[in-house]
Scaffold this motif. Structure first.
Motif, short mmCIF file in Angstrom:
data_model
loop_
_atom_site.label_atom_id
_atom_site.label_comp_id
_atom_site.label_asym_id
_atom_site.label_seq_id
_atom_site.Cartn_x
_atom_site.Cartn_y
_atom_site.Cartn_z
N GLU B 257 0.84 -1.20 0.00
CA GLU B 257 0.00 0.00 0.00
C GLU B 257 0.87 1.25 0.00
N GLY B 261 -5.08 4.81 -1.40
CA GLY B 261 -5.77 4.33 -2.59
C GLY B 261 -4.87 3.76 -3.66
N TYR B 263 -2.01 0.97 -4.75
CA TYR B 263 -1.37 -0.28 -4.36
C TYR B 263 -0.37 -0.68 -5.43
N ILE B 295 -2.34 -0.46 -8.90
CA ILE B 295 -3.81 -0.42 -8.98
C ILE B 295 -4.30 0.63 -7.99
N ARG B 296 -5.20 1.50 -8.46
CA ARG B 296 -5.81 2.47 -7.57
C ARG B 296 -7.17 1.92 -7.17
N SER B 297 -7.43 1.85 -5.88
CA SER B 297 -8.69 1.24 -5.44
C SER B 297 -9.01 1.71 -4.03
N ALA B 298 -10.28 1.63 -3.70
CA ALA B 298 -10.70 2.04 -2.37
C ALA B 298 -10.47 0.93 -1.36
N SER B 299 -10.22 -0.29 -1.84
CA SER B 299 -10.15 -1.40 -0.90
C SER B 299 -9.10 -2.43 -1.29
N GLU B 302 -10.52 -5.58 -2.81
CA GLU B 302 -10.85 -5.45 -4.22
C GLU B 302 -9.60 -5.69 -5.08
N VAL B 303 -8.47 -5.12 -4.64
CA VAL B 303 -7.21 -5.30 -5.36
C VAL B 303 -6.85 -6.78 -5.42
N SER B 306 -9.06 -8.69 -7.85
CA SER B 306 -8.72 -8.44 -9.25
C SER B 306 -7.49 -9.24 -9.66
#
Lengths: 323, 323
Positions: B257, B261, B263, B295-299, B302-303, B306
């Motif tokens: 991280e 947001g 990763y 990867i840009r993500s809120a969680s 989720e990363v 994916s």
């Protein structure tokens, strides 16, 4: 006993028939590699040969083994076997019957009719490589994979002091002649661990104690822990190496609890400390860099105190200049 | 740009004066080894030379380094430096001024006036070894220790696919000529870890998740964990290797991280899976066995989902027969 030259060993191998090749218990890569390379050599000479081991051969050597063939022995050979006691339960059946031993251990006790020993060789596989070259039999892929495995495992993948110029030359020659998946072999031989092994190492690291200002580490494997982890005794092999991995550690100690009141200790030295000398003061012995002893005591703490005190004495002792 | 032969590179080195030798940021054993071997070679020719690196050189290379000497540069050289971007903040000062680059990276972007590149060499140190032999300057202990360190570190102590026959031959020759404490070097280069590093690895193993029936592992290093462990970002290097150590794992993923947001993912392949292809589907890239993406993500979950889904797709994809 006569110590044979490579040429004499090669000539003798031409005379053998229906050979059983003995290797030591808890077989390592050099025992398995040399054993199977010799089998493939004898087979290439049109003879029957089988590898005989008191223990099952671990699966990580599947890339060099072959299904066993059964037939009565006419000639008994041994490889990488320094002492008949390493045959365990098979000792009685073969004592006094071994026609030729091929080895690299300076400690070999000369139990065979003929011995081809090179104590400067990195591995028994290196000795066999030289013998194969003298036979005139062309090296095969199978033999090359065996010889590579023996040399790579006995030298810790060329990391230890026994990684001689000659062993690098032999590996260079094997790699030039045979395009084998050496990197894949190395990964399987040195890197891959079972999940339970990874958990065991994690616990061992948790349990590691630092003594003498971080110059000495102790890992204690109690019977309770062995039961909790439900692992075979052999699975603890290699744990001793973990005792030396921390920066600054000079002596690493592994204490394993056996039946009530008996503790088996393995000591390793990363520097100038002579752990054989330490173990001698505790009734044991071994080599300067790797030694062991057994202590009978009512308490693990007492055992720890004794051995750490003995280590402290050795670390403080005046020593000749290290090379 | 012209690609020089070893002889031409040797001849050119005889003409340089007051040389600065550039090596890449986060210097590894090959960068440091080749850099200092070249300095010692030029000094043996009676010239002044210094190694210049954007980062401090780690202490584990103390056995091959020497105190810096300061003087203005007349010739700029570079070794093991595939791309000027690897010079970090020093790039601007040296762009367009590099007279000779000595390298082994097939990806070298030809930024220097002259290039001596051997993409078949295990390490830049191997290329420099051949050049030293062409100069006629006798190899010294110092140079040998540098060349050994470069080859050993870049091949993972002869474990990786780039451990060529030639690199074994060179190491054999060095070991025959110079009685250096190679095993001690290896222990310091490959085995010893700081106590905080050991704790970090232990935590990483605890955090390792197994997906896809154990064929894929994920280690997630959150900002909270980085703060808790209080370790520098560089200390996480090498953690990726742990993702592949479990028996049966084909793809290992490390997720780190960064600012809110974002990763950064590192993927490693232990088998036939092409992680560069996986990372391309996620906007990244790299090599078949080692690749990365962001990867840009809120969680974090989720990363993970994916990337594990992308790995599953690659593992199920029909592939040509593996070699």
């Amino acid at each position: 006993m006569q110590n044979l030259s490579y040429q004499e060993a090669a000539d003798f191998l031409k005379t053998v028939e229906d050979a059983w090749i003995l290797i030591h218990q808890s077989p390592d890569g050099d025992a398995v590699g040399t054993g199977f390379a010799l089998r493939y050599l004898l087979e290439a000479m049109g003879k029957r040969a089988r590898v005989v081991c008191p223990d099952e051969i671990p699966h990580r050597y599947d890339h060099i083994t072959a299904p066993d063939v059964e037939f009565p022995a006419k000639t008994i050979l041994s490889v990488d076997l320094a002492d008949l006691s390493l045959l365990g339960a098979l000792r009685e059946a073969f004592e006094g019957k071994i026609a030729l031993c091929i080895d690299h251990h300076v400690s070999n006790v000369n139990y065979a009719d003929r011995l081809c020993l090179d104590a400067d060789a990195s591995a028994a596989s290196e000795v066999l490589y030289e013998i194969i070259r003298e036979t005139g039999v062309p090296m095969t892929e199978q033999m090359a994979a065996c010889i590579y495995t023996g040399i790579a495992t006995d030298t810790g993948c060329f990391k230890f002091e026994n990684a001689t110029p000659r062993c690098h030359e032999i590996v260079a020659a094997l790699k030039r002649e045979f395009a084998l998946p050496y990197a894949k072999y190395n990964r399987e031989l040195f890197d891959i661990k079972s999940r339970s092994r990874i958990q065991l190492e994690r616990r061992a690291i948790d349990l590691m104690e630092y003594h003498l200002d971080g110059r000495c580490t102790v890992i204690s494997i109690t019977k309770a822990l062995q039961k909790e982890l439900n692992v075979a005794s052999d699975d603890f092999e290699g744990i001793t190496a973990l005792t030396l991995q921390t920066d600054g550690v000079e002596v690493g100690i592994t204490i394993k609890e056996k039946e009530d009141g008996l503790y088996k200790l393995s000591l390793r030295s990363a520097g100038d400390a002579n752990v054989s000398r330490i173990c001698q003061t505790l009734g044991g012995g071994g080599h300067a860099k790797a030694a062991g002893c057994a202590i009978r005591s009512a308490s693990l703490d007492e055992v720890k105190q004794s051995v750490v005190a003995a280590v402290a004495k050795e670390l403080d002792a005046p020593r000749p200049e290290s090379e």
